[in-house]
Design a protein around this motif. Sequence first.
Motif, short mmCIF file in Angstrom:
data_model
loop_
_atom_site.label_atom_id
_atom_site.label_comp_id
_atom_site.label_asym_id
_atom_site.label_seq_id
_atom_site.Cartn_x
_atom_site.Cartn_y
_atom_site.Cartn_z
N VAL A 118 0.86 -1.19 0.00
CA VAL A 118 0.00 0.00 0.00
C VAL A 118 0.89 1.24 0.00
N THR A 119 0.83 2.01 -1.07
CA THR A 119 1.65 3.22 -1.16
C THR A 119 0.88 4.48 -0.80
N THR A 120 -0.45 4.39 -0.82
CA THR A 120 -1.30 5.53 -0.43
C THR A 120 -2.37 5.04 0.52
N LEU A 121 -2.52 5.73 1.64
CA LEU A 121 -3.62 5.39 2.54
C LEU A 121 -4.43 6.64 2.87
N VAL A 122 -5.70 6.41 3.11
CA VAL A 122 -6.64 7.45 3.51
C VAL A 122 -6.99 7.19 4.97
N ASP A 123 -6.44 7.99 5.85
CA ASP A 123 -6.60 7.78 7.29
C ASP A 123 -7.66 8.73 7.82
N ASP A 124 -8.83 8.17 8.10
CA ASP A 124 -9.90 8.96 8.71
C ASP A 124 -9.64 8.95 10.22
N PHE A 125 -8.71 9.79 10.62
CA PHE A 125 -8.20 9.84 11.98
C PHE A 125 -9.24 10.41 12.94
N PHE A 126 -9.30 9.80 14.11
CA PHE A 126 -10.26 10.22 15.14
C PHE A 126 -9.52 10.29 16.46
N ASP A 127 -9.63 11.43 17.16
CA ASP A 127 -8.81 11.65 18.36
C ASP A 127 -9.59 12.45 19.39
N PRO A 128 -10.66 11.87 19.93
CA PRO A 128 -11.44 12.63 20.91
C PRO A 128 -10.66 12.82 22.19
N PRO A 129 -11.01 13.81 23.01
CA PRO A 129 -12.16 14.69 22.85
C PRO A 129 -11.83 16.04 22.21
N ASP A 130 -10.54 16.36 22.05
CA ASP A 130 -10.16 17.69 21.63
C ASP A 130 -9.60 17.70 20.21
N PHE A 131 -9.44 18.88 19.66
CA PHE A 131 -8.82 19.07 18.35
C PHE A 131 -7.54 19.87 18.58
N ASP A 132 -6.45 19.14 18.70
CA ASP A 132 -5.15 19.70 19.05
C ASP A 132 -4.22 19.51 17.87
N ILE A 133 -3.82 20.60 17.23
CA ILE A 133 -3.00 20.49 16.03
C ILE A 133 -1.65 19.85 16.33
N ALA A 134 -1.16 20.00 17.55
CA ALA A 134 0.12 19.38 17.90
C ALA A 134 0.00 17.86 17.86
N ARG A 135 -1.17 17.35 18.24
CA ARG A 135 -1.37 15.90 18.21
C ARG A 135 -1.52 15.41 16.77
N LEU A 136 -2.29 16.11 15.96
CA LEU A 136 -2.42 15.70 14.56
C LEU A 136 -1.07 15.78 13.84
N THR A 137 -0.25 16.74 14.22
CA THR A 137 1.08 16.85 13.62
C THR A 137 1.90 15.60 13.87
#
Length: 510
Positions: A118-137
């Motif tokens: 698999v060279t491309t993946l679509v990650d529908d990431f879920f990280d409750p409860p907050d939306f923290d850009i440092a974590r998504l980074t």
Amino acid sequence: MTLLFKNATILAMDKTHGTTPFSGDLLVEGDSIAAVDRDLAAPADARVVDATGRLIMPGLINAHLHSSETFFKGRYQGTPLEVWMLYSYPILMKGPIPKRLLYLRSLLTAMESLKAGVTTLVDDFFDPPDFDIARLTRVFDAYDDAGIRANISHCVIDRHVFDTMPYLREIMPAALQDEVDGPSITVADYMAYCADVFGSQHGRADRLGFMVSASAPQRCSVEMMQACVNLARDKGVPYHTHVLETKTQAVTGPEFYGRSLIRYMKDIGVLTANTTIAHSIWVSDADMAMMREAGCSVAHNAVSNLKLGSGIAPVRRLLDAGVHVGLGTDGLSSNDTARIFDVMRFAALLHDIAAPDTERWVTAAEVLRSATIGGARTAMLDAVTGSLEVGKRADLIMLDITGYDYMPMNRLDHHLVYCENGSNIRLVMVNGQVVVEDNRLTTIDEAEIFAELRELLPAYLAEHEELERLNARFEPYMREMYRRATIQDIGMNRYQGDLPLWPGVNRREG
């Protein structure tokens, strides 16, 4: 890097050749495919790979995955989606996963994917409860380090969980309802968060992108979905969502909105050419006509749908309707591997039992397209990857086709779909970089990562076991909701077999 594959069998998946293989050479210069032809001369600085007895084909596209589940591989069985989510996505939590484990979880997802071709993946990431850009980074960091191409979301839900499924408010005891807080994210907050991600992470390493994801029409407000679709259109990225995965969701549309969820999406303007729908099992003919008209896409998750007992998607009719179809593993808890080759085999075999008319069966060639160029279209990356064409990015895999799975060689597309499981992969390239060679990742020290995971995971999984016990109190009521929805006669059936829907309740055929 300049790399020349000589004397290869090539499966280009382009408009000229489709699934018909041909012999030739393929030249990679930098991040792109520079030439595909016979008897290409090697540039002075090129690494030359003798590809005799090897197949060069596009890297596989995983059109739908949730890296959030990777540490729960092999953990659950015998639970339908609505019950399974109590444990894989607990409604009562003690806090988000630590940042280091968040990085390692994403990295492990990418590592397993790359080694499976698999060279491309679509990650529908879920990280409750907050939306923290440092974590998504940290997710972007992991995929950057691994060398994979990815579309990454941060899935949003802004409706209370008990308001996303029918009957729950009347079934669930008030005391349990009082224990669960609703989402606090506003449309303005989520749009601001997305703007920050687009500004700092989108386009990173020239292979990582951000996509917009509202979890499902019954889980989000109209205002949130409309804002997400408008943003996706503005940025030219997918609007990724889940629609009609289960019969419960098929009942939800009429119960909540007096119409199917697809009709509801169309009516509020969120069924578009940017819309990619994960699952699409309990869709009607009228739904499919609307999907065709909108030009939307579907990510078909054949293995996950079976494990969760969700039903069998009408893929033949979706394809005939002109809906773009890609293949996804779904999360590694509802599927348990990142292998798209497994999904290909299931997708090719599963739909043969839909009807005895063999002219209507899904073919190996159609499955191959869904795993490559079709999957790229669902991710809105078909101008970049999914086929081997001059000017496209060099995302490809090389397989040994001299062994058991190809002896004797009869028809290549059949061998790839019905025989191959990824064990014959010898090289994987993403964006012109060799990331796997001779079953070894070149970007990551696998032994080091596994050693760290063995050290850190026992405590994390022990904590998760406590959450499972805490959330198990909700299971009897979730199961009763599931039972009530399942026994409804909705005029269609996506189950197979001769068992009743429930003891004492006959099933509707057709």
